[in-house]
Write a protein that holds these residues in place. Structure first.
Motif, PDB file in Angstrom:
ATOM      1  N   PRO A 345       0.814  -1.232   0.000  1.00 11.37           N
ATOM      2  CA  PRO A 345       0.000   0.000   0.000  1.00 11.37           C
ATOM      3  C   PRO A 345       0.842   1.274   0.000  1.00 11.37           C
ATOM      4  O   PRO A 345       0.314   2.353  -0.260  1.00 11.37           O
ATOM      5  CB  PRO A 345      -0.811  -0.108   1.300  1.00 11.37           C
ATOM      6  CG  PRO A 345      -0.020  -1.016   2.176  1.00 11.37           C
ATOM      7  CD  PRO A 345       0.693  -1.967   1.270  1.00 11.37           C
ATOM      8  N   ASP A 346       2.143   1.177   0.262  1.00 14.50           N
ATOM      9  CA  ASP A 346       3.001   2.360   0.153  1.00 14.50           C
ATOM     10  C   ASP A 346       3.279   2.697  -1.310  1.00 14.50           C
ATOM     11  O   ASP A 346       3.756   3.776  -1.632  1.00 14.50           O
ATOM     12  CB  ASP A 346       4.356   2.113   0.832  1.00 14.50           C
ATOM     13  CG  ASP A 346       4.232   2.146   2.340  1.00 14.50           C
ATOM     14  OD1 ASP A 346       3.125   2.468   2.831  1.00 14.50           O
ATOM     15  OD2 ASP A 346       5.215   1.827   3.023  1.00 14.50           O
ATOM     16  N   VAL A 348       1.095   1.267  -4.119  1.00 10.89           N
ATOM     17  CA  VAL A 348      -0.088   1.243  -4.984  1.00 10.89           C
ATOM     18  C   VAL A 348      -1.330   1.573  -4.171  1.00 10.89           C
ATOM     19  O   VAL A 348      -1.402   1.278  -2.988  1.00 10.89           O
ATOM     20  CB  VAL A 348      -0.307  -0.142  -5.654  1.00 10.89           C
ATOM     21  CG1 VAL A 348       0.689  -0.386  -6.755  1.00 10.89           C
ATOM     22  CG2 VAL A 348      -0.258  -1.275  -4.643  1.00 10.89           C
ATOM     23  N   LYS A 349      -2.272   2.169  -4.845  1.00 12.02           N
ATOM     24  CA  LYS A 349      -3.510   2.506  -4.155  1.00 12.02           C
ATOM     25  C   LYS A 349      -4.444   1.297  -4.283  1.00 12.02           C
ATOM     26  O   LYS A 349      -4.800   0.881  -5.393  1.00 12.02           O
ATOM     27  CB  LYS A 349      -4.119   3.742  -4.831  1.00 12.02           C
ATOM     28  CG  LYS A 349      -5.205   4.351  -4.017  1.00 12.02           C
ATOM     29  CD  LYS A 349      -5.458   5.776  -4.453  1.00 12.02           C
ATOM     30  CE  LYS A 349      -6.651   6.403  -3.779  1.00 12.02           C
ATOM     31  NZ  LYS A 349      -7.577   5.578  -3.078  1.00 12.02           N
ATOM     32  N   VAL A 350      -4.792   0.714  -3.172  1.00 17.89           N
ATOM     33  CA  VAL A 350      -5.638  -0.479  -3.198  1.00 17.89           C
ATOM     34  C   VAL A 350      -7.030  -0.103  -2.672  1.00 17.89           C
ATOM     35  O   VAL A 350      -7.142   0.461  -1.588  1.00 17.89           O
ATOM     36  CB  VAL A 350      -5.027  -1.596  -2.317  1.00 17.89           C
ATOM     37  CG1 VAL A 350      -5.896  -2.845  -2.357  1.00 17.89           C
ATOM     38  CG2 VAL A 350      -3.604  -1.925  -2.770  1.00 17.89           C
ATOM     39  N   PRO A 351      -8.081  -0.413  -3.431  1.00 22.16           N
ATOM     40  CA  PRO A 351      -9.441  -0.032  -3.002  1.00 22.16           C
ATOM     41  C   PRO A 351      -9.984  -0.964  -1.920  1.00 22.16           C
ATOM     42  O   PRO A 351     -10.979  -1.668  -2.124  1.00 22.16           O
ATOM     43  CB  PRO A 351     -10.248  -0.149  -4.293  1.00 22.16           C
ATOM     44  CG  PRO A 351      -9.521  -1.165  -5.105  1.00 22.16           C
ATOM     45  CD  PRO A 351      -8.083  -1.086  -4.751  1.00 22.16           C
ATOM     46  N   SER A 387     -12.237   6.791  -7.529  1.00 22.68           N
ATOM     47  CA  SER A 387     -11.050   7.572  -7.897  1.00 22.68           C
ATOM     48  C   SER A 387      -9.864   6.689  -7.258  1.00 22.68           C
ATOM     49  O   SER A 387     -10.004   6.364  -6.155  1.00 22.68           O
ATOM     50  CB  SER A 387     -11.182   9.014  -7.534  1.00 22.68           C
ATOM     51  OG  SER A 387     -12.129   9.328  -6.591  1.00 22.68           O
ATOM     52  N   ALA A 450       0.206  -4.126  -9.641  1.00 25.57           N
ATOM     53  CA  ALA A 450       0.144  -3.749  -8.220  1.00 25.57           C
ATOM     54  C   ALA A 450       1.225  -4.443  -7.401  1.00 25.57           C
ATOM     55  O   ALA A 450       1.696  -3.917  -6.395  1.00 25.57           O
ATOM     56  CB  ALA A 450      -1.233  -4.099  -7.650  1.00 25.57           C
TER      57      ALA A 450
END
Ligand code: DON
Length: 580
Positions: A345-346, A348-351, A387, A450
């Motif tokens: 998560p540092d 890639v943006k994980v939903p 987003s 990712a």
């Protein structure tokens, strides 16, 4: 004269008594030291009922050392440090100084903790580092030898845990030093593993290593690791710097130069274990505390529990065709999401919110046709609009602290690279990255952008150390090794206990099954009932038998009639449960 004679005799007697006392105390000391030299294989205890505290680990000597620390007045965190260090000596296939892991803990004051001491990619790592000039994977490069190693996190993790512990660090590390210095007796499985891996050790190591000898190893042979003892002594004296700086760091960097490794002094000096916010959610009057990213474990566990609860799995019956189909189809969705969305998560943006939300999970699990196998080609990751070696430790103490730690070198004996002069094995955790989109790793899981390699990034894990609370008190402490099978294994253990009211022993030991989207195959452990497999084949599923999956270490605590602790060590290995 007579008086003088009596005085002289008394004097002599006192001197003799003194000498006798000296010998006797030396004898006692020897006995204590000898009790930490195991000259025969300690049998495993598989089920332990206790009133105060319990420790379950992959090796009887580690459980015993943890128990002794608890009896000496240490808490669950003290015991966690000692068992991890002892496992690094007596269970070198997975216990480690050269690997990493995760901890989930519950403190007696009600606070939940999460610690991430996962390895990171070295600074010199890059996306295509395991591909040839045609961008094809170079066989074995991410799994075998020096280039497969991530920067180790275990010792940094141990010093973070130390702030919750009570006893002096020198007492916590002492049992590990003794076993490394004086040796311990190999179990039959350990002897077989070392014989099997002899050529790998010889290929990756130029200098002699403790794990290789001329004649085959056999059960009861004593494995002595003097170089590892020296490393542990440096850690005892210099703490973090005893591993990440000074001689040990020098030996690691020199070892990198013996092969094609890239870990540098700076990589080591800059490593720091991270406190994280645990993943927490309610499940049927229980509260689950589990591992967030960079492990996929917690997210998959939450997705599986929510999707199966939505379809009312507990009413279907344990491993009925209907129930197994539901689990498999939920796993298809969860592992497809893992492959597409999950990574450090540092970077890639994980939903996460969406992936674990009720509405998303309901819509995902509504898509399969009863009694007809789904198809992984048709199941992609969800649409989002916004987003075989690891080891697990479960501990509970008398005060109400609980610790679940899963730690690993990745494969059994990691990269099979022993740091020369330092005596410990380095991980091959780099293989947990997606080395190329769609290329399966050691556990057959694929990944994407990712989870692509980048310097200082953490490779996606499946480790799922988990604590279940009821009324804010720990009722289940659980975890297992098993690569990508870990989340499905933890899911099956938890639902066997909560949904199917099974005994703790059966929840751990009954044969399990596993499905992970790709390959589109359901895997079964040995002795899985044939009629259940036939039902799935009739629905159109591809099925395959495989070896044992994982080694679950479970502690269950019941508070109805006072406090009853049931500690279960998995039947699948030398695992051992201790308690008092
Ligand atoms: O982090 C992971 O998911 C893997 N490196 C774990 C490896 C493992 O469990 C091996 N055990 N059999």
């Amino acid at each position: 004269m007579e008086k003088l004679l009596t005085a002289a005799m008394a004097n002599l007697l006192i001197k003799r008594l003194f000498v006798f006392c000296l010998f006797f105390s030396a004898f006692l000391n020897c006995k204590t030291a000898a009790s930490q030299v195991s000259t025969s294989v300690l049998p495993s205890t598989k089920v332990k009922l206790a009133q105060h505290a319990a420790v379950v680990t992959a090796h009887p000597l580690a459980s015993k050392a943890g128990l002794e620390i608890l009896k000496k007045g240490g808490n669950a965190f003290d015991a966690a440090i000692t068992t991890q260090l002892v496992l690094a000596v007596v269970y070198p296939g997975a216990g480690n100084l050269g690997g990493g892991g995760f901890m989930i803990a519950h403190q007696k004051d009600g606070k939940n903790l999460c610690l991430d001491f996962r390895e990171v990619a070295p600074e010199k790592a890059f996306k295509n580092m395991y591909l040839d000039s045609n961008e094809n994977p170079i066989p074995g490069l991410s799994q075998d030898g020096h280039l497969a190693c991530g920067v180790p996190g275990t010792i940094s993790g141990i010093f973070k845990i130390l702030k919750y512990a009570r006893l002096p660090f020198k007492d916590l590390i002492e049992p590990a030093i003794k076993y490394a210095q004086n040796g311990f007796a190999l179990t039959s499985d350990q002897a077989d593993d070392l014989n099997e891996l002899k050529n790998d050790f010889l290929k990756n190591n130029h200098n002699p290593v403790a794990f290789v000898k001329d004649n085959p190893w056999k059960e009861g042979d004593i494995l002595v690791q003097p170089e590892l003892a020296a490393t542990l002594n440096r850690i005892k004296e210099n703490r973090l710097a005893g591993f990440y700086q000074g001689l040990t760091a020098q030996y690691i960097v020199e070892e990198m130069k013996n092969g094609n490794g890239i870990i540098s002094y700076d990589d080591l000096k800059n490593y720091e274990a991270r406190d994280r916010i645990p993943m927490e959610f309610d499940y049927k009057l229980n509260h689950i505390v589990t591992m967030p990213l960079p492990s996929s474990g917690g997210i998959i566990l939450k997705q599986l529990l929510k999707m199966t609860a939505y379809k009312n799995m507990s009413s279907m019956g344990f491993q009925t065709p209907e129930c197994m189909q539901l689990i498999i189809e939920a796993e298809r969705c969860a592992y497809a999401d893992r492959a597409f969305f999950l990574g450090d998560p540092d970077f890639v943006k994980v939903p996460i919110q969406t992936l674990t939300s009720e509405s998303y999970l309901q819509s995902r699990i509504n898509n399969y046709e009863p009694h007809k196998a789904g198809n992984s080609n048709d199941t992609k990751a969800g649409v989002i609009n916004e987003s075989e070696e690891t080891t697990h430790i479960s501990i509970i103490d008398d005060e109400g602290n609980a610790v679940a730690i899963t730690t690993t070198l990745n494969d059994s004996y990691g990269s099979k690279t022993v740091v020369s002069k330092a005596g410990f094995i380095l991980n091959n955790e780099m293989d947990d990255f997606s080395i190329k989109p769609g290329v399966p790793n050691l556990y057959g899981v694929t990944g994407n952008k990712a989870n692509a390699i980048e310097p200082r990034k953490k490779m996606l894990s499946s480790m799922t150390p988990t604590i279940v609370l009821k009324d804010n008190k720990p009722v289940i402490v659980v975890g297992t090794p098993g690569g990508s099978t870990i989340p499905t294994n933890v899911f099956q253990t938890i639902t066997s206990l909560i949904d199917f009211k099974m005994s703790p022993e059966d929840a751990v030991n009954l044969p399990k099954f596993h499905f992970q989207w790709l390959p589109d195959v359901v895997y079964f452990e040995p002795d899985f009932p044939i009629e259940k497999k036939i039902h799935l084949v009739e629905m159109g599923y591809s099925v395959r038998d495989r070896g044992y999956m994982g080694r679950t270490e479970l502690i269950k605590i019941d508070y109805q009639k006072g406090k009853i602790i049931t500690a279960i060590a998995d039947k699948r290995g030398d695992d051992d449960a201790a308690g008092f």
